[in-house]
Write a protein that holds these residues in place. Structure first.
Motif, PDB file in Angstrom:
ATOM      1  N   GLU A   9       0.695  -1.257  -0.044  1.00  0.00           N
ATOM      2  CA  GLU A   9      -0.082   0.095  -0.028  1.00  0.00           C
ATOM      3  C   GLU A   9       0.873   1.187   0.055  1.00  0.00           C
ATOM      4  OE1 GLU A   9      -3.133   0.284   2.722  1.00  0.00           O
ATOM      5  OE2 GLU A   9      -3.999  -1.475   2.105  1.00  0.00           O
ATOM      6  N   GLU A  10       2.134   1.236   0.733  1.00  0.00           N
ATOM      7  CA  GLU A  10       2.914   2.517   0.634  1.00  0.00           C
ATOM      8  C   GLU A  10       3.387   2.484  -0.653  1.00  0.00           C
ATOM      9  OE1 GLU A  10       5.843   2.073   3.730  1.00  0.00           O
ATOM     10  OE2 GLU A  10       4.280   1.441   5.361  1.00  0.00           O
ATOM     11  N   ILE A  11       3.786   1.383  -1.277  1.00  0.00           N
ATOM     12  CA  ILE A  11       4.421   1.703  -2.579  1.00  0.00           C
ATOM     13  C   ILE A  11       3.387   2.330  -3.614  1.00  0.00           C
ATOM     14  CG2 ILE A  11       5.546   0.627  -4.473  1.00  0.00           C
ATOM     15  CD1 ILE A  11       6.996  -1.363  -2.144  1.00  0.00           C
ATOM     16  N   LEU A  12       2.343   1.627  -3.523  1.00  0.00           N
ATOM     17  CA  LEU A  12       1.320   2.099  -4.424  1.00  0.00           C
ATOM     18  C   LEU A  12       0.543   3.566  -4.026  1.00  0.00           C
ATOM     19  CD1 LEU A  12      -0.915  -1.082  -4.667  1.00  0.00           C
ATOM     20  CD2 LEU A  12       0.423  -0.255  -6.414  1.00  0.00           C
ATOM     21  N   ALA A  13       0.909   3.930  -2.950  1.00  0.00           N
ATOM     22  CA  ALA A  13       0.426   5.376  -2.623  1.00  0.00           C
ATOM     23  C   ALA A  13       1.650   6.107  -3.123  1.00  0.00           C
ATOM     24  CB  ALA A  13       0.388   5.334  -1.139  1.00  0.00           C
ATOM     25  N   LEU A  14       2.820   5.791  -2.993  1.00  0.00           N
ATOM     26  CA  LEU A  14       3.977   6.646  -3.270  1.00  0.00           C
ATOM     27  C   LEU A  14       4.153   6.863  -4.892  1.00  0.00           C
ATOM     28  CD1 LEU A  14       6.703   7.937  -2.480  1.00  0.00           C
ATOM     29  CD2 LEU A  14       7.884   5.787  -2.841  1.00  0.00           C
ATOM     30  N   LEU A  15       3.634   5.725  -5.494  1.00  0.00           N
ATOM     31  CA  LEU A  15       3.728   5.670  -7.003  1.00  0.00           C
ATOM     32  C   LEU A  15       2.528   6.773  -7.534  1.00  0.00           C
ATOM     33  CD1 LEU A  15       4.330   2.105  -8.077  1.00  0.00           C
ATOM     34  CD2 LEU A  15       5.564   4.068  -8.732  1.00  0.00           C
ATOM     35  N   ALA A  16       1.524   6.435  -6.803  1.00  0.00           N
ATOM     36  CA  ALA A  16       0.296   7.436  -7.163  1.00  0.00           C
ATOM     37  C   ALA A  16       0.608   8.826  -6.837  1.00  0.00           C
ATOM     38  CB  ALA A  16      -1.122   6.846  -6.413  1.00  0.00           C
ATOM     39  N   GLY A  17       1.363   8.857  -5.613  1.00  0.00           N
ATOM     40  CA  GLY A  17       1.762  10.314  -5.310  1.00  0.00           C
ATOM     41  C   GLY A  17       2.499  11.135  -6.330  1.00  0.00           C
ATOM     42  N   ILE A  18       3.567  10.181  -6.733  1.00  0.00           N
ATOM     43  CA  ILE A  18       4.546  10.724  -7.795  1.00  0.00           C
ATOM     44  C   ILE A  18       3.939  11.139  -9.105  1.00  0.00           C
ATOM     45  CG2 ILE A  18       6.485  10.043  -9.031  1.00  0.00           C
ATOM     46  CD1 ILE A  18       7.494   8.224  -6.609  1.00  0.00           C
ATOM     47  N   LEU A  19       3.104  10.323  -9.530  1.00  0.00           N
ATOM     48  CA  LEU A  19       2.321  10.440 -10.750  1.00  0.00           C
ATOM     49  C   LEU A  19       1.630  11.774 -10.825  1.00  0.00           C
ATOM     50  CD1 LEU A  19       1.326   6.813 -11.808  1.00  0.00           C
ATOM     51  CD2 LEU A  19       3.022   8.384 -13.253  1.00  0.00           C
ATOM     52  N   LEU A  20       0.800  11.677  -9.537  1.00  0.00           N
ATOM     53  CA  LEU A  20       0.045  12.975  -9.295  1.00  0.00           C
ATOM     54  C   LEU A  20       0.772  14.078  -9.352  1.00  0.00           C
ATOM     55  CD1 LEU A  20      -2.860  13.718  -9.041  1.00  0.00           C
ATOM     56  CD2 LEU A  20      -2.633  13.485  -6.550  1.00  0.00           C
ATOM     57  N   VAL A  21       2.065  14.285  -8.656  1.00  0.00           N
ATOM     58  CA  VAL A  21       2.853  15.483  -8.376  1.00  0.00           C
ATOM     59  C   VAL A  21       3.300  15.824  -9.939  1.00  0.00           C
ATOM     60  CG1 VAL A  21       5.201  16.295  -7.711  1.00  0.00           C
ATOM     61  CG2 VAL A  21       3.499  15.352  -6.257  1.00  0.00           C
ATOM     62  N   ILE A  22       3.788  15.019 -10.912  1.00  0.00           N
ATOM     63  CA  ILE A  22       4.239  15.120 -12.193  1.00  0.00           C
ATOM     64  C   ILE A  22       3.052  15.738 -12.923  1.00  0.00           C
ATOM     65  CG2 ILE A  22       5.193  13.954 -14.182  1.00  0.00           C
ATOM     66  CD1 ILE A  22       6.520  11.837 -12.377  1.00  0.00           C
ATOM     67  N   SER A  23       1.847  15.136 -12.681  1.00  0.00           N
ATOM     68  CA  SER A  23       0.882  15.586 -13.672  1.00  0.00           C
ATOM     69  C   SER A  23       0.378  17.223 -13.184  1.00  0.00           C
ATOM     70  CB  SER A  23      -0.612  14.798 -13.486  1.00  0.00           C
ATOM     71  OG  SER A  23      -1.065  15.010 -12.387  1.00  0.00           O
ATOM     72  N   GLN A  24       0.499  17.254 -12.109  1.00  0.00           N
ATOM     73  CA  GLN A  24       0.188  18.807 -11.549  1.00  0.00           C
ATOM     74  C   GLN A  24       1.179  19.647 -12.000  1.00  0.00           C
ATOM     75  OE1 GLN A  24      -0.121  17.885  -7.390  1.00  0.00           O
ATOM     76  NE2 GLN A  24      -2.584  17.853  -7.261  1.00  0.00           N
ATOM     77  N   LEU A  25       2.551  19.123 -12.064  1.00  0.00           N
ATOM     78  CA  LEU A  25       3.687  19.991 -12.435  1.00  0.00           C
ATOM     79  C   LEU A  25       3.619  20.430 -13.885  1.00  0.00           C
ATOM     80  CD1 LEU A  25       6.779  18.599 -10.638  1.00  0.00           C
ATOM     81  CD2 LEU A  25       5.623  21.044 -10.446  1.00  0.00           C
ATOM     82  N   LEU A  26       3.203  19.342 -14.597  1.00  0.00           N
ATOM     83  CA  LEU A  26       3.011  19.602 -16.254  1.00  0.00           C
ATOM     84  C   LEU A  26       1.763  20.645 -16.380  1.00  0.00           C
ATOM     85  CD1 LEU A  26       3.211  16.235 -17.625  1.00  0.00           C
ATOM     86  CD2 LEU A  26       4.891  18.090 -18.103  1.00  0.00           C
ATOM     87  N   TYR A  27       0.536  20.393 -15.710  1.00  0.00           N
ATOM     88  CA  TYR A  27      -0.616  21.348 -15.743  1.00  0.00           C
ATOM     89  C   TYR A  27       0.039  22.955 -15.481  1.00  0.00           C
ATOM     90  CZ  TYR A  27      -5.290  22.554 -16.266  1.00  0.00           C
ATOM     91  OH  TYR A  27      -6.574  23.251 -16.558  1.00  0.00           O
ATOM     92  N   ILE A  28       0.614  22.796 -14.287  1.00  0.00           N
ATOM     93  CA  ILE A  28       1.122  24.325 -14.045  1.00  0.00           C
ATOM     94  C   ILE A  28       1.987  24.967 -14.912  1.00  0.00           C
ATOM     95  CG2 ILE A  28       2.638  25.501 -12.213  1.00  0.00           C
ATOM     96  CD1 ILE A  28       1.425  23.228 -10.059  1.00  0.00           C
TER      97      ILE A  28
END
Length: 198
Positions: A9-28
């Protein structure tokens, strides 16, 4: 080698978090460069909703790994709103206020409700109503929202959803909704925009 369930769960949450941060950075970045024009009321509304949801859930149950996406979403929504306002690159229409008002009513019901199902349903409804200006804008002008951020958001919420598998259905409702929202945005901004350009 298999990971213990908690580590998975920690690893999946970390992967989800990393993808979310990258997507937000791209949108920004796309917002800053003027490639996309955020519907400002959606992003401010999402910042308030996700922030309130994160704080209330954290106060009830303390930190849990499935809160990673919620926390990062809140931060991303605040930054997108700030960049859009500071660069004067945002979209706002008179009818957007109707959706925000309805979203705020649903948010109020979400906050005062003691029933877990009602809370979840009204939180999803509030998020959807706040997101309608963005969806409508993407429908009418797909290129105004075209960003790889939506694809990465879709991947992120897919990982988040896998964390919910062993939990109650109620636990999965919001990630399922966010996954579907991103599916629609990917369709509108990536697939529909290519059809229009042909």
């Amino acid at each position: 080698m298999a990971f213990p369930q908690d580590r998975t769960e920690e690893i999946l949450a970390l992967l989800a978090g990393i993808l979310l941060v990258i997507s937000q950075l791209l949108y920004i970045i796309n917002t800053f460069k003027g490639k996309v024009q955020p519907s400002i009321l959606s992003w401010i509304g999402w910042a308030i909703l996700t922030g309130t949801s994160f704080v209330s859930q954290y106060m009830i149950s303390g930190w849990q790994w499935n809160f990673t996406g919620l926390l990062l979403s809140t931060i991303g929504c605040v930054v997108v709103s700030t960049v859009a306002l500071s660069t004067n690159n945002f979209s706002i229409h008179k009818k957007d206020w109707q959706f925000v008002l309805l979203g705020l009513i649903c948010m109020a019901i979400y906050l005062i409700s003691k029933n877990a199902w009602a809370t979840t349903v009204f939180a999803i409804l509030a998020d959807f109503l706040l997101g309608l200006p963005t969806l409508l804008k993407a429908y009418k002008d797909p290129l105004s929202e075209k960003s790889p951020a939506w694809i990465l958001g879709l991947a992120s919420w897919s990982f988040s959803l896998t964390i919910c598998v062993k939990h109650d259905v109620l636990y999965s409702l919001f990630p399922v909704y966010l996954l579907l929202f991103n599916v629609i945005m990917v369709y509108l901004t990536m697939i529909k925009s290519k059809i229009i350009l042909k």
